[in-house]
Structures are given as C-alpha cells and as structure tokens.
Scaffold this active site. Structure first.
Site, PDB file in Angstrom:
ATOM      1  N   GLN A  24      -4.071  -1.587   9.844  1.00 18.06           N
ATOM      2  CA  GLN A  24      -4.008  -2.998   9.172  1.00 18.06           C
ATOM      3  C   GLN A  24      -4.478  -3.725  10.147  1.00 18.06           C
ATOM      4  O   GLN A  24      -4.156  -3.979  11.256  1.00 18.06           O
ATOM      5  CB  GLN A  24      -2.647  -3.202   8.804  1.00 18.06           C
ATOM      6  CG  GLN A  24      -2.280  -4.525   7.967  1.00 18.06           C
ATOM      7  CD  GLN A  24      -3.141  -4.358   6.720  1.00 18.06           C
ATOM      8  OE1 GLN A  24      -2.798  -3.465   5.964  1.00 18.06           O
ATOM      9  NE2 GLN A  24      -3.851  -5.303   6.375  1.00 18.06           N
ATOM     10  N   ASP A  28     -10.397   3.346   4.368  1.00 17.97           N
ATOM     11  CA  ASP A  28     -10.630   1.537   4.115  1.00 17.97           C
ATOM     12  C   ASP A  28     -12.332   1.474   4.049  1.00 17.97           C
ATOM     13  O   ASP A  28     -12.907   0.420   3.783  1.00 17.97           O
ATOM     14  CB  ASP A  28     -10.324   1.047   5.453  1.00 17.97           C
ATOM     15  CG  ASP A  28      -9.096   0.042   5.295  1.00 17.97           C
ATOM     16  OD1 ASP A  28      -8.948  -0.286   3.877  1.00 17.97           O
ATOM     17  OD2 ASP A  28      -8.894  -0.745   6.240  1.00 17.97           O
ATOM     18  N   LYS A  53       0.711  -1.321  -0.011  1.00 19.68           N
ATOM     19  CA  LYS A  53       0.178  -0.052  -0.006  1.00 19.68           C
ATOM     20  C   LYS A  53       0.945   1.138   0.009  1.00 19.68           C
ATOM     21  O   LYS A  53       0.783   2.046  -0.773  1.00 19.68           O
ATOM     22  CB  LYS A  53      -1.060  -0.184   1.251  1.00 19.68           C
ATOM     23  CG  LYS A  53      -1.958  -1.024   1.048  1.00 19.68           C
ATOM     24  CD  LYS A  53      -3.003  -1.295   2.225  1.00 19.68           C
ATOM     25  CE  LYS A  53      -3.792  -2.688   2.286  1.00 19.68           C
ATOM     26  NZ  LYS A  53      -4.190  -3.063   3.719  1.00 19.68           N
TER      27      LYS A  53
END
Ligand SMILES: NC(=O)c1ccc[n+]([C@@H]2O[C@H](COP(=O)([O-])OP(=O)(O)OC[C@H]3O[C@@H](n4cnc5c(N)ncnc54)[C@H](OP(=O)(O)O)[C@@H]3O)[C@@H](O)[C@H]2O)c1
Length: 294
Positions: free
Chosen positions: A98, A121, A54
């Site tokens: 994460q 997200d 990412k």
C-alpha cells in the site's frame, strides 16, 4: 436531460460474481485459491481503510487473503526482505504494497522488488512497459477498471475524442495509453491535460469521453463539458465529515451541474472506486492461473 449513471458498484458486482465462479472452479479442479497479501506500513488512516476494503473483498471472493501490517519504522532492507519472502511463497499469487510509504523508504526500489508475475497492482516497470507495447500483463487497477466500465456500459471508444485530465503514473498516463491502443476499448484519439495546459476548457469541450483524475474537488464544471459527453470521474476528495464522523466524499467533477449536460456520468462514491478494488481481484485470479499454467 439528466445523464445515465454508470454505476461502478453494479459493474463491479457483476465482475465479482464472475471471479467467484472462477475461484470455485479453481478450488475444485486444482485445490488452489488465489492468494493475495497486502502489506501496510504504518497507520495512515486512508491507507488502513483502503487495505481493509481490499482484504474484505478478497475474503468475500474466497481468496487466501493475508494482511501484513508493519510498523512505520520498518527499515527499507526489512521491507525488501519481506517482499522477497512473499515472492518465494507459492501460496501467494499477488503482492500489494500500500502506497504511500514512509519517507525513509524508496518506493521505486520497493516496486522493483516485487516479482512482476505477482505485481497485481501493475506498477512494476516490466508490467508498465508491457502495457505500453500492448503485451499481456497486469494492468494498473484504476485504468483497467475505467476500461471495463466503458466496455461494459457500451460506450464506443473507437474514433472518439478522449480528454484525460491528469498525468499521474497510476491513473492519467496509463488510461491515456490504453485508450489509444489498437484493442477493445481503445482506438480513441487522446489528449492529456495537466496543470501547465493552457485554456483547459478548449480541450475538454471537444471530448466525447472526458476522464478526470486531477485530485481537486469539482474542477470540471458544466461549462467545460460538451453536450452528450461521457464523463468518468476518478477523483476521491474528502470534503468534510458527517455528524457520525463518516467522511463526505466528492469527485473532481461538479456532478450536479455536469449530469445535466453529459449523456452518461460516474458518481462519487460508487463509480470508479469499487472498480479499482475489483480489478485488483481480477489481476490476482490471473496471477493464480498463470502460476497453475492455466
Ligand atoms: N477511484 C479510485 O479508485 C482512485 C484511484 C486512484 C486515484 N483516485 C483519485 O483520483 C484523483 C487523482 O489521483 P492521482 O493519483 O492521479 O493524483 P496526482 O498524482 O495528484 O495527479 C493529479 C494530476 O492532475 C493534474 N492536475 C491537478 N490539478 C489540475 C487542474 N486544476 N487542471 C489540470 N490538471 C490538474 C496534475 O498535473 P501536474 O502533473 O501538472 O501536477 C497531475 O498530473 C485523486 O482524487 C485520487 O484520490 C481514485
């Protein structure tokens, strides 16, 4: 006849080029670039590699990309305070924590702590709720990526019978929801299958579009797929290592068998995976635009 391959790598590249152009305009006109922080707790090897990927893409696209690695034993309060620091930082437009987190940290509390305006997200309940009622919001990246793949590959969803295998919060539930909404890439009739579904093949065989996110290698075989169906394989399963130590991946669909029956299919790797990261970047650009009131 062998199916057309829907290449997530190629579609993601197209979208990344569009993002690059947007970033350079933003920089030129407003002196701002999108800022993305990825918070990694501990050293889970899969998480380390996802976060690295990412950050690498964010960097390539000209973002201000910050990798914040925290030790496995960080307390919940310390992590919440860190998130709050980034919530307040005007140079950070997107915050990604994460998952999974170590057991002593409540993931729900962490997701709630992220400012919904920086939740790139799309996991904050405010964004989930807005998605369900069809309001503008940050869409969760994997379902968003699947939607873009279908739209950009010219797959007609309107009126189509769609079967989704899997009902997780990050893939199955949101993609099913998006596909039946009155929107571009929606208007489908959707069935969701899971481990309690009786006779799964009786459902999958009706699918014009079959989306599989079960997390088990090759659970979908050719005898479960309708002739001419479009098959989107979300699964990423590590089934071994090459002699050089690289992971060997396969999807949830038996690619070799199913490609002879489907009209179009996504490969693993090179299918949904690159789209997920790309949509995270798209959401971050969107967050930066919102911060600039663009
Ligand atoms: N490409 C990407 O970017 C990306 C992103 C996210 C996830 N993934 C991959 O996608 C897969 C799914 O991820 P996830 O997070 O959604 O997984 P998950 O949370 O484990 O959920 C799996 C879902 O599949 C259902 N399921 C499992 N085995 C099944 C079977 N044999 N028949 C019918 N349903 C079955 C489960 O049913 P129950 O609810 O009844 O248990 C559950 O709802 C994984 O391989 C993951 O690595 C890829």
């Amino acid at each position: 006849m062998s199916a057309k391959i829907i290449s997530g790598t190629q579609i993601a590249e197209q979208i990344r080029n569009e993002i690059k152009a947007e970033v350079s305009v933003m920089k030129e006109r407003h002196g701002v670039v999108p800022g993305l922080v990825t918070i990694l707790v501990g050293e889970n090897p899969a998480s380390v590699s996802y976060v690295k990927a990412k950050q690498a893409v964010a960097h390539k696209l000209g973002f201000n990309s910050i990798q914040d690695s925290q030790p496995e034993d960080i307390s919940e309060d310390q992590l919440l305070a860190l998130i709050e620091k980034y919530n307040q930082d005007p140079l950070v437009h997107g915050i990604l924590v994460q998952l999974p987190l170590p057991r002593h940290i409540d993931e729900g509390k962490v997701l709630y702590a992220i400012n919904p305006g920086k939740d790139v997200d799309g996991f904050h309940p405010v964004n989930v709720g807005k998605m369900v009622i069809g309001e503008p919001c940050f869409l969760p990246c994997t379902p968003y990526g699947i939607l873009e793949m279908l739209i950009r590959s010219g797959v007609e969803t309107s009126g189509a019978e769609v079967v989704v295998v899997g009902r997780s919060n990050i893939v199955g539930k949101p993609i099913a929801n998006l596909l039946f909404q009155k929107r571009e890439g929606g208007n489908a009739t959707v069935t969701i299958c899971h481990t309690r579904t009786r006779d799964m093949a009786s459902h999958t065989l009706k699918a014009d579009i079959l989306i599989v996110a079960a997390g088990h290698p090759r659970v979908i075989t050719a005898d479960m797929v309708k002739e001419g169906a479009v098959v989107i394989d979300v699964g990423i399963n590590r089934i071994g290592k090459t002699p050089e130590g690289k992971a060997i991946l396969c999807g949830d669909v038996d690619f070799d068998g199913v490609k002879e029956k489907a009209s179009a299919i996504t490969p693993v790797p090179g299918g949904v995976g690159p789209m997920t990261i790309t949509m995270l970047m798209k959401n971050t650009v969107q967050a930066a635009k919102q911060a600039l009131s663009l």
